[in-house]
Design an enzyme around this catalytic site. Structure first.
Site, PDB file in Angstrom:
ATOM      1  N   ASN A  22       1.900   5.200 -10.851  1.00 38.82           N
ATOM      2  CA  ASN A  22       2.812   5.690  -9.831  1.00 38.82           C
ATOM      3  C   ASN A  22       4.122   4.928  -9.998  1.00 38.82           C
ATOM      4  OD1 ASN A  22       4.163   6.432  -7.527  1.00 38.82           O
ATOM      5  ND2 ASN A  22       2.471   5.997  -6.126  1.00 38.82           N
ATOM      6  N   ARG A 113       1.662  10.157 -11.108  1.00 37.28           N
ATOM      7  CA  ARG A 113       2.290  10.817  -9.988  1.00 37.28           C
ATOM      8  C   ARG A 113       3.648  11.306 -10.461  1.00 37.28           C
ATOM      9  NH1 ARG A 113       3.710   8.434  -4.091  1.00 37.28           N
ATOM     10  NH2 ARG A 113       4.345  10.420  -3.226  1.00 37.28           N
ATOM     11  N   HIS A 201       5.174  15.123  -0.922  1.00 37.18           N
ATOM     12  CA  HIS A 201       4.005  14.404  -0.391  1.00 37.18           C
ATOM     13  C   HIS A 201       2.729  15.229  -0.529  1.00 37.18           C
ATOM     14  CE1 HIS A 201       6.958  11.901   2.209  1.00 37.18           C
ATOM     15  NE2 HIS A 201       6.538  11.164   1.191  1.00 37.18           N
ATOM     16  N   LEU A 229       3.938   9.623   7.502  1.00 43.92           N
ATOM     17  CA  LEU A 229       5.046   8.756   7.899  1.00 43.92           C
ATOM     18  C   LEU A 229       4.966   7.433   7.136  1.00 43.92           C
ATOM     19  CD1 LEU A 229       4.762   9.319  11.777  1.00 43.92           C
ATOM     20  CD2 LEU A 229       5.975  10.730  10.107  1.00 43.92           C
ATOM     21  N   ASN A 231       7.504   5.148   3.917  1.00 44.31           N
ATOM     22  CA  ASN A 231       8.927   4.910   3.657  1.00 44.31           C
ATOM     23  C   ASN A 231       9.655   6.241   3.580  1.00 44.31           C
ATOM     24  OD1 ASN A 231       9.378   2.075   3.570  1.00 44.31           O
ATOM     25  ND2 ASN A 231       8.107   2.023   1.725  1.00 44.31           N
ATOM     26  N   ARG A 261      16.432   7.435   4.029  1.00 49.88           N
ATOM     27  CA  ARG A 261      16.952   8.795   3.800  1.00 49.88           C
ATOM     28  C   ARG A 261      17.264   9.473   5.133  1.00 49.88           C
ATOM     29  NH1 ARG A 261      12.091  10.774   0.131  1.00 49.88           N
ATOM     30  NH2 ARG A 261      11.486   8.600  -0.137  1.00 49.88           N
ATOM     31  N   ARG A 304       8.209  -1.984  10.832  1.00 50.23           N
ATOM     32  CA  ARG A 304       7.711  -3.196  11.487  1.00 50.23           C
ATOM     33  C   ARG A 304       8.859  -4.071  11.968  1.00 50.23           C
ATOM     34  NH1 ARG A 304       3.405  -4.413   6.908  1.00 50.23           N
ATOM     35  NH2 ARG A 304       5.189  -3.486   5.853  1.00 50.23           N
ATOM     36  N   GLU A 403      -3.072   8.683  -2.081  1.00 51.21           N
ATOM     37  CA  GLU A 403      -2.453   9.538  -3.096  1.00 51.21           C
ATOM     38  C   GLU A 403      -2.990   9.211  -4.486  1.00 51.21           C
ATOM     39  OE1 GLU A 403       1.051   8.172  -1.087  1.00 51.21           O
ATOM     40  OE2 GLU A 403       2.000  10.127  -1.369  1.00 51.21           O
TER      41      GLU A 403
END
Ligand code: ADP
Length: 429
Positions: A22, A113, A201, A229, A231, A261, A304, A403
């Site tokens: 990935n 990916r 996604h 939900l 990054n 973004r 966070r 993923e």
């Protein structure tokens, strides 16, 4: 890598190993999966994770961590920038670190990916020169991700040309969308040329659809909105486990605001910026890297950090995030003609009771959503209230996504179809 071959002989002692790669904009993650015997002729058996290595901060502050599946850290190191200046260097370093565990069983396949599969790919595909050329042409649609995906593919192809490589796309799960979900109201010729809403996604959504079928088949067959939900952030409308629309569009910029973004904005704002002296590259850097939670808060893209901050703009950023997420859920519910369940996943979705609560507060009146505060606080699988006095009208679930597990699953399937697994059958099995 150079000793690996696409198809091992049928009587191989160790279980076959699959690498999942990935390659992101500033990080590379590599996971090692082992294909258990039971998976050799059963497409539903998932390969098991053995080890995972990643480098973050490529070209900025490179940091390597490698751990076994049980969480035991086998390597951790910070590097001087010069030493891991690009993706090639990072890739070699992780391979070297993980090679200790791979010595006896080189990988029989690599699953990548790949962010954009365009209109052509509706499922994972075996990589050859034609596939590479097609993916190359899609670079402008995913400028921050696709080039790095291709770098990894080429690096491996250069070192081991015969090794089976599989591309797993973030777009493929959405490939069956109705034209209404794909259109943008530009002159139609652009739609025909591929300027359409694809959605991303998809690996996460495919995994969640599969999980839902296993843990809640009654819900899986209904009208479900899944909120990924992380990054990056998007939402997907699913009917009977299939995607019918999502909030991301031609690029991964559209939809709800994300870490850095912008999500949906008035295209007129882009024209305004261009007319007032900003170049295309500068605008691109702003929309992808300086907007979203970071842009509004001026503090961080990390949820966070914002939750921990009492700065007014940190709170404003979270409020806007929750408001926009809820609005998109409403939009997708219209697409579905109703809403039978809501599922939260990815970093924020699976771990933040606070953000889930703020989103669901907007959904109380319109969809009768009620959370069970304790269940929400503990990130339990079902967080909606079932209390007789104030039951939620629809179930709300939290399901961690995987993923990379999804990529391993698709790669194992293609490996099996190409006769690369002992006892593996043909495509018809
Ligand atoms: P990526 O999209 O890069 O895979 P993740 O899915 O891991 O990212 O999501 C990263 C985001 O999840 C970050 O904004 C991070 O702050 C947030 N996150 C992770 N754990 C928590 C938590 N316990 N509470 C709130 N946010 C969290």
């Amino acid at each position: 890598m150079s000793t690996a071959h696409a198809a091992h002989p049928a009587h191989h002692h160790a279980n076959p190993v699959i690498l999942v790669v990935n390659a992101g904009s500033s990080s590379i993650k590599i996971s090692i999966y082992v294909v258990p015997d039971a998976a050799h002729d059963n497409i539903d058996v998932q390969p098991t994770l053995a080890a995972h290595g990643q480098i973050e901060g490529i070209g900025v502050a490179p940091h390597l961590v490698a751990r076994m599946a049980d969480g035991r850290v086998v390597a951790e190191e910070h590097f001087p920038v010069e030493q891991v200046a690009d993706h090639n260097a990072a890739f070699r370093l992780i391979r070297l670190t993980l090679s200790v565990g791979l010595r006896d069983s080189p990988p029989v396949a690599i699953g990548h990916r790949v962010v954009h599969g365009g209109i052509g790919y509706t499922d994972a595909v075996r990589i050859d020169d034609d596939v590479i050329a097609t993916l190359e042409a899609l670079v402008p649609l995913a400028p921050l991700h696709q080039p790095h995906n291709l770098t990894a593919i080429r690096a491996i192809r250069g070192a081991a040309p015969d090794l089976l490589q599989v591309a797993c796309f973030d777009t493929a799960f959405h490939a069956g969308h109705d034209p209404l979900a794909q259109l943008m109201a530009l002159p139609y010729e652009y739609y025909e040329r591929g300027v359409r809403r694809y959605g991303f996604h998809g690996l996460s959504y495919a995994y969640i659809a599969r999980q839902l079928r296993q843990v809640a088949p009654d819900i899986a067959s209904g009208r479900v909105v899944v909120a990924h939900l992380g990054n990056g952030a998007s939402l997907c409308a699913m009917r009977d486990g299939r995607s019918v629309d999502s909030t991301m569009g031609l690029t991964a910029l559209d939809g709800m605001p994300m870490g850095t973004r912008c999500g949906s904005i008035d295209p007129g704002a882009v024209l305004y910026l261009a007319a007032h002296g900003m170049g295309a590259d500068e605008i691109q850097a702003m929309l992808y890297g300086k907007s979203g939670l970071l842009g509004i808060s001026g503090i961080s893209s990390d949820m966070r950090a914002l939750l921990a901050s009492d700065a007014p703009r940190a709170q404003l950023a979270i409020d806007f995030y929750a408001y926009r997420a809820a609005q998109e859920i409403g939009k997708l519910a219209v697409t579905l003609g109703g809403l039978d369940a809501l599922v939260f996943t990815a970093g924020v979705g699976a771990n933040s009771p606070e953000v889930r609560a703020r989103i669901c507060a907007h959904l109380a009146d319109i969809f009768g959503v009620r959370l069970d505060p304790a269940a929400n606080q503990e990130n339990r699988q079902r967080i909606s209230s079932a209390s007789a006095r104030d039951a939620s009208r629809i179930p709300v679930l939290v399901l961690p996504t995987d993923e990379e597990g999804m990529i391993a699953l698709s790669t194992a399937r293609i490996l099996r179809e190409s006769g690369g697994l002992p006892g593996g059958g043909q495509a018809s099995r």
